[in-house]
Design an enzyme around this catalytic site. Sequence first.
Site, PDB file in Angstrom:
ATOM      1  N   GLN A  73       6.189 -46.667   0.448  1.00 10.01           N
ATOM      2  CA  GLN A  73       5.426 -45.692  -0.505  1.00 10.01           C
ATOM      3  C   GLN A  73       3.919 -46.263  -0.355  1.00 10.01           C
ATOM      4  O   GLN A  73       3.643 -47.701  -0.556  1.00 10.01           O
ATOM      5  CB  GLN A  73       6.036 -46.175  -1.849  1.00 10.01           C
ATOM      6  CG  GLN A  73       5.408 -45.461  -3.104  1.00 10.01           C
ATOM      7  CD  GLN A  73       5.644 -43.812  -3.085  1.00 10.01           C
ATOM      8  OE1 GLN A  73       6.712 -43.475  -2.453  1.00 10.01           O
ATOM      9  NE2 GLN A  73       4.767 -43.181  -3.820  1.00 10.01           N
ATOM     10  N   LYS A  76      13.004 -40.567  -6.206  1.00 12.01           N
ATOM     11  CA  LYS A  76      13.565 -40.439  -4.772  1.00 12.01           C
ATOM     12  C   LYS A  76      14.906 -41.162  -4.928  1.00 12.01           C
ATOM     13  O   LYS A  76      15.797 -40.524  -4.136  1.00 12.01           O
ATOM     14  CB  LYS A  76      12.712 -41.188  -3.723  1.00 12.01           C
ATOM     15  CG  LYS A  76      11.458 -40.479  -3.538  1.00 12.01           C
ATOM     16  CD  LYS A  76      10.433 -41.400  -2.676  1.00 12.01           C
ATOM     17  CE  LYS A  76       9.260 -40.783  -2.591  1.00 12.01           C
ATOM     18  NZ  LYS A  76       8.034 -41.619  -2.190  1.00 12.01           N
ATOM     19  N   ASP A  78       8.780 -39.856   6.794  1.00 13.85           N
ATOM     20  CA  ASP A  78       7.589 -39.514   6.051  1.00 13.85           C
ATOM     21  C   ASP A  78       6.801 -38.740   7.187  1.00 13.85           C
ATOM     22  O   ASP A  78       5.852 -37.915   6.794  1.00 13.85           O
ATOM     23  CB  ASP A  78       6.614 -40.719   5.709  1.00 13.85           C
ATOM     24  CG  ASP A  78       6.511 -41.088   4.128  1.00 13.85           C
ATOM     25  OD1 ASP A  78       6.789 -39.911   3.603  1.00 13.85           O
ATOM     26  OD2 ASP A  78       6.197 -42.145   3.859  1.00 13.85           O
TER      27      ASP A  78
HETATM   28  N1  GUN Z   1       2.626 -41.738  -2.116  1.00 14.50           N
HETATM   29  C1  GUN Z   1       2.505 -40.466  -2.546  1.00 14.50           C
HETATM   30  N2  GUN Z   1       3.228 -39.559  -1.821  1.00 14.50           N
HETATM   31  C2  GUN Z   1       3.762 -40.429  -0.728  1.00 14.50           C
HETATM   32  C3  GUN Z   1       4.564 -39.836   0.267  1.00 14.50           C
HETATM   33  O1  GUN Z   1       4.797 -38.685   0.525  1.00 14.50           O
HETATM   34  N3  GUN Z   1       4.820 -40.818   1.070  1.00 14.50           N
HETATM   35  C4  GUN Z   1       4.534 -42.146   1.125  1.00 14.50           C
HETATM   36  N4  GUN Z   1       5.016 -43.051   1.905  1.00 14.50           N
HETATM   37  N5  GUN Z   1       3.618 -42.632   0.076  1.00 14.50           N
HETATM   38  C5  GUN Z   1       3.424 -41.739  -0.856  1.00 14.50           C
END
Ligand code: GUN
Length: 296
Positions: free
Chosen positions: A97, A53, A120
Site C-alpha cells: 500500500q 481489500k 498493482d
Molecule cells: N494507495 C492508494 N491507492 C493505491 C493503489 O491502488 N495501490 C497501492 N499499492 N497503493 C495505493
Amino acid sequence: MTAKIIDGKAFAARLRERIAEEVARVKAAGVTPGLAVVLVGEDPASAVYVRNKGRQTVEVGMESVEHRLPADTPEADLLELIGRLNTDPAVHGILCQLPVPAHIDAAKVLEAIDVAKDVDGFHVSNVGMLYTGQKALVPCTPLGCLLMLRDQLGSLSGMEAVVIGRSNIVGKPMAQLLLGDSATVTVAHSRTRDLGAVVRRADIVVAAVGRPEMVPGDWIKPGATVIDVGINRVPGEAGKSRLVGDCHFESCAEVAGAITPVPGGVGPMTIACLLANTLTACCRANGLAEPEGLAV
Ligand code: GUN
C-alpha cells in the site's frame, strides 16, 4: 440530453460475482488464489483501503494475507518480506500500500515485487509489457475504467478518446489501454493549450487530474461517454464536506450520453479489478485458463 448514469457500485458487484465463480473453478482445480497486502505505518486512509481489500478478497473466496508493519520498519526488512512473499507458492498477488514512510524508497519496493505477482501493475516490466502490447498485469483503476467503457460502448475502435491527466497510476496506463482497444488517444494535462477545444473532440473523456469539478459541461461533445476518476473532498453545506469528481457532474450530465458519478462510479471498480488481477496472476502461474475479458 440527460446522460445515463453508469452505476460503478452495481458493475463492481457483478464483477465480483463473476470473479467468485471463477475462483470456485480454480479451487476445484486444486489452487486457492491468494493476495498479500503489505501496509507500513498507520496512515488512516490506507488502513481503511487495506481493510476493504481484505474483506472483499475473502468474500470472493480467495485467501487474504495482511502484513502490518510499524512506521519505522527499515527498508531492508520490508524488502526481505517482499522476497519471502515472492517465493511463497500460496501468494499469487502482492500489493504494498502506498504511500510508504519517507525513509523507504517506494520505487525500490515496487521493483522488488515479482512481475508475475505485481497485481498493482506498477513494476516497470509490467508497464513496458502494457506499452508493447504484451500480456501484462495492469493498474486497477484504469482497468476498471476500460471494463466500464467496453460495457457501455462495445467496441472502442476508431473512437476519439481524451485522457486528462498523465499520472503513472491512471493517465498513462489508461491511454495505453485505450490504444490497445484501437481508440484514437490524446493525453491532455495541465499544460495543454485550449483544453476545452481538445476535450470537445472526444467520444470518450477520462478525467484523472485531481482538480475538483474542473471539466464543465460545455467541454463535452453531445453524447460522449464521461469517466470521472477524480475523488476530491470539498467544503459542503453546514460545515460538512462532500466528495466531487474532476467533472462538474450536473452540467456534464446534461450533455453526455453516459457518465460515472462520484462517489459510486470508478471508485468501487478499483478493488474489484485488484481481485481480477489476483485471479489472472493465479491462473497464469498455474497454467490454468484465465477468465476472458478481465485482463490484457
Ligand atoms: N494507495 C492508494 N491507492 C493505491 C493503489 O491502488 N495501490 C497501492 N499499492 N497503493 C495505493
